[in-house]
Scaffold this active site. Structure first.
Site, mmCIF file in Angstrom:
data_model
loop_
_atom_site.group_PDB
_atom_site.id
_atom_site.type_symbol
_atom_site.label_atom_id
_atom_site.label_comp_id
_atom_site.label_asym_id
_atom_site.label_seq_id
_atom_site.Cartn_x
_atom_site.Cartn_y
_atom_site.Cartn_z
ATOM 1 N N GLU A 215 -3.621 15.658 -49.853
ATOM 2 C CA GLU A 215 -2.568 14.997 -50.125
ATOM 3 C C GLU A 215 -1.736 13.583 -49.473
ATOM 4 O O GLU A 215 -2.395 12.573 -48.572
ATOM 5 C CB GLU A 215 -3.094 15.273 -48.052
ATOM 6 C CG GLU A 215 -2.679 16.687 -47.501
ATOM 7 C CD GLU A 215 -1.947 17.559 -47.684
ATOM 8 O OE1 GLU A 215 -0.005 16.794 -47.479
ATOM 9 O OE2 GLU A 215 -1.866 18.943 -48.229
ATOM 10 N N CYS A 249 4.780 9.466 -44.496
ATOM 11 C CA CYS A 249 3.863 9.828 -45.574
ATOM 12 C C CYS A 249 5.022 10.487 -46.098
ATOM 13 O O CYS A 249 5.751 10.682 -47.480
ATOM 14 C CB CYS A 249 3.020 10.875 -45.999
ATOM 15 S SG CYS A 249 2.541 12.062 -44.954
HETATM 16 P P1 NAD Z 1 -5.944 5.010 -45.460
HETATM 17 O O1 NAD Z 1 -6.022 3.317 -45.705
HETATM 18 O O2 NAD Z 1 -6.826 4.805 -44.276
HETATM 19 O O3 NAD Z 1 -6.757 5.309 -46.606
HETATM 20 C C1 NAD Z 1 -7.583 7.193 -46.450
HETATM 21 C C2 NAD Z 1 -9.177 6.912 -45.998
HETATM 22 O O4 NAD Z 1 -9.792 6.912 -47.335
HETATM 23 C C3 NAD Z 1 -9.531 6.191 -45.055
HETATM 24 O O5 NAD Z 1 -10.141 7.508 -44.278
HETATM 25 C C4 NAD Z 1 -10.477 5.378 -45.973
HETATM 26 O O6 NAD Z 1 -11.723 4.848 -45.242
HETATM 27 C C5 NAD Z 1 -10.429 6.254 -47.569
HETATM 28 N N1 NAD Z 1 -10.809 5.024 -48.584
HETATM 29 C C6 NAD Z 1 -9.624 3.326 -48.747
HETATM 30 N N2 NAD Z 1 -10.646 2.979 -49.609
HETATM 31 C C7 NAD Z 1 -11.715 4.508 -50.110
HETATM 32 C C8 NAD Z 1 -12.410 4.365 -51.340
HETATM 33 N N3 NAD Z 1 -12.438 2.742 -52.285
HETATM 34 N N4 NAD Z 1 -13.110 5.446 -51.674
HETATM 35 C C9 NAD Z 1 -13.332 6.739 -50.777
HETATM 36 N N5 NAD Z 1 -12.048 6.355 -49.592
HETATM 37 C C10 NAD Z 1 -11.615 5.567 -49.041
HETATM 38 O O7 NAD Z 1 -4.502 4.981 -45.535
HETATM 39 P P2 NAD Z 1 -3.626 5.047 -46.707
HETATM 40 O O8 NAD Z 1 -4.900 5.107 -48.252
HETATM 41 O O9 NAD Z 1 -3.321 3.143 -47.409
HETATM 42 O O10 NAD Z 1 -2.616 5.403 -46.125
HETATM 43 C C11 NAD Z 1 -1.096 5.704 -47.093
HETATM 44 C C12 NAD Z 1 -1.105 6.338 -48.413
HETATM 45 O O11 NAD Z 1 -1.248 8.205 -47.084
HETATM 46 C C13 NAD Z 1 0.160 6.399 -48.395
HETATM 47 O O12 NAD Z 1 0.275 6.782 -49.721
HETATM 48 C C14 NAD Z 1 0.961 8.073 -47.623
HETATM 49 O O13 NAD Z 1 2.251 8.112 -48.430
HETATM 50 C C15 NAD Z 1 -0.495 8.724 -47.306
HETATM 51 N N6 NAD Z 1 -0.444 9.741 -46.318
HETATM 52 C C16 NAD Z 1 0.476 11.341 -46.887
HETATM 53 C C17 NAD Z 1 0.007 12.064 -45.808
HETATM 54 C C18 NAD Z 1 0.370 13.284 -46.590
HETATM 55 O O14 NAD Z 1 -0.452 14.427 -45.729
HETATM 56 N N7 NAD Z 1 0.626 14.079 -47.261
HETATM 57 C C19 NAD Z 1 0.039 11.599 -44.818
HETATM 58 C C20 NAD Z 1 -0.111 10.659 -44.647
HETATM 59 C C21 NAD Z 1 -0.117 9.142 -45.461
#
Ligand code: NAD
Length: 439
Positions: A215, A249
């Site tokens: 997602e 998102c």
């Molecule tokens: P975040 O930084 O919290 O990362 C998400 C998860 O990935 C966390 O649990 C984190 O610990 C893990 N993570 C981070 N780096 C990692 C790595 N190198 N290896 C393994 N796991 C790792 O959140 P984010 O990515 O900044 O979230 C924002 C993004 O998410 C935006 O692009 C947004 O559009 C997208 N998003 C999508 C949805 C959806 O439902 N499609 C919902 C919310 C956010």
């Protein structure tokens, strides 16, 4: 704190898999029991959950309840109402040469599922997939985001207190902890977050041929047609864009419209911001803060694009960035290069519908496309000639609140979907069964 802080990832997954293999998660009664317990977690701890969301993101209690806590309660209620129906095996017709045989499909749980959640709706985006995984009869490891630490700590305390700890565990932590988890063999990985990490997850999953749901995000456009009621459009764009300070998102990332409509829309957007958040949004209890300084700095650097219609104010110490609308933004400007994921709404001008369609198709497939147009032909063309995870006519964000619609992306915005019965599809194997009489 997890109730088993010292448990190594390999031991944890082995323990959950052993529990899964006893069959304890399979009966409908276990599944609905867990959903009722999860519901109780949410309804009995609303104020505490809202306070954690307030600490992490400056969310108001009202918004925290509406978009995080109650959202999951509704999803659970919908699932409880329909689960038995959704799980019912479905008969399939058999061909003539197998006359006398019976064919059906049945949903099998997958096993041990890993759910990795982001920080922006840290309750909803952890617990809605967890609810789906439990409803489908799986054991679950839930990994909340370390960037919403108050919510992560609270959920790590509450989930084991409410759910069956033989089959459900929480692992807190950031990159090292998630990397260690991803080295394990899961039966499904459900990841919500950005595409760069999505690739890391998919690579790790490939080692074990583990299926994934990703997602992800992207730049979701909002096309505004000249004939739309622009005051209504402005109000809805402002509500959808600035919810959670743009850290949503499916928020409209930018507006696509023709120059004359842009001129008319600009003051209406400024009015709508003031109507919603007052003259000083910093003082509005409805307005959230940017999650951390890294994201604040990233967003502040995007403010230079185009002409500022409203907003632009910011305060690093308070992680406050005003609801901002930028006009006459060039597609080449920094704000148009990546998903904004913050309270900045650029308006990009196109000559008309054809150019708008090309603009969307020249870029990665977005998670959502929004269209404000009274013209049926315009709506039809955008529906047929573009590809996006979801398509919203007339109202941003709302499609994801319809539990009977699949929620997910396509291409760069993700793969797979969930919510309602689509969560059962995501977290089950649909097994083909053929019965031929032997006696
Ligand atoms: P975040 O930084 O919290 O990362 C998400 C998860 O990935 C966390 O649990 C984190 O610990 C893990 N993570 C981070 N780096 C990692 C790595 N190198 N290896 C393994 N796991 C790792 O959140 P984010 O990515 O900044 O979230 C924002 C993004 O998410 C935006 O692009 C947004 O559009 C997208 N998003 C999508 C949805 C959806 O439902 N499609 C919902 C919310 C956010």
């Amino acid at each position: 704190m997890n109730d088993r802080p010292a448990e190594q990832p390999a031991d944890l997954v082995a323990r959950l898999r052993a529990a899964f293999r006893t069959g304890r998660t399979r009966p409908l009664s276990w599944r609905t029991g867990q959903l009722h317990r999860l519901r109780a977690l949410l309804t009995e701890n609303g104020p505490e959950l809202a306070a954690a969301l307030g600490a992490d993101l400056g969310k108001s209690e009202q918004e925290a309840m509406r978009t995080d806590v109650d959202f999951v309660v509704r999803e659970i209620d919908h699932t409880l109402e329909h689960l038995a129906d959704w799980l019912r095996p479905e008969d399939a017709p058999v061909p003539e040469r197998l006359a006398g045989a019976r064919a059906r499909t049945q949903y099998d749980p997958l096993g041990v599922v890993l759910v990795i959640a982001p920080w922006n709706y840290p309750v909803q985006l952890l617990l809605a997939p967890v609810a789906g995984a439990l409803a489908a009869g799986n054991a679950v490891v839930a990994k909340p985001s370390e960037l919403a630490p108050a919510t992560s700590a609270l959920l790590a305390r509450l989930l084991p207190a409410y759910l069956d700890t033989a089959a459900v565990a929480v692992v807190e932590g950031g990159v090292p902890e998630t990397t260690a988890l991803l080295a394990q063999r899961f039966d499904h990985i459900f990841y919500t977050g950005n595409g760069a990490v999505g690739r890391v997850v998919m690579r790790a999953a490939a080692e074990h041929l583990t299926p994934v749901t990703l997602e992800l995000g992207g730049k979701s456009p909002a096309f505004v047609d000249a004939g739309a009621d622009l005051a209504v459009v402005a109000e809805r764009l402002v509500a959808g864009k600035f919810l959670n300070a743009g850290q949503t998102c499916v928020a409209p990332d930018y507006v696509l419209t023709d120059p004359a409509t842009a001129r008319a829309l600009e003051p209406l957007l400024a009015d709508a911001v003031e109507a919603r958040y007052g003259e000083d949004p910093a003082a509005s209890p409805l307005y959230s803060r940017i999650v951390n300084e890294r994201h604040f700095d990233r967003l502040a650097a995007l403010l230079g694009s185009g002409r500022t219609v409203v907003g632009g104010g910011h305060d690093r110490a308070g992680r406050y960035l005003a609801p901002t609308v930028l006009a006459e933004v060039s597609p080449d400007s920094p704000v148009m290069q990546e998903e904004i994921f913050g309270p900045i709404l650029p308006i990009v001008e196109v000559a008309g519908l054809d150019e708008a369609i090309d603009f969307v198709n020249d870029r990665e497939k977005p998670l959502a496309l929004y269209v404000f147009s009274p013209s049926e032909e315009t709506r039809r063309r955008l529906a047929e000639e573009t590809s996006s995870g979801g398509l919203g006519f007339g109202l941003p964000l709302a499609h994801l609140t319809v539990s009977d619609l699949p929620f997910g992306g396509v291409g760069e915005s993700g793969m797979g979907s969930y919510h309602g019965r689509y969560s059962i599809e995501a977290f089950s194997h649909r097994k083909a069964v053929l019965e031929v009489p032997v006696g």
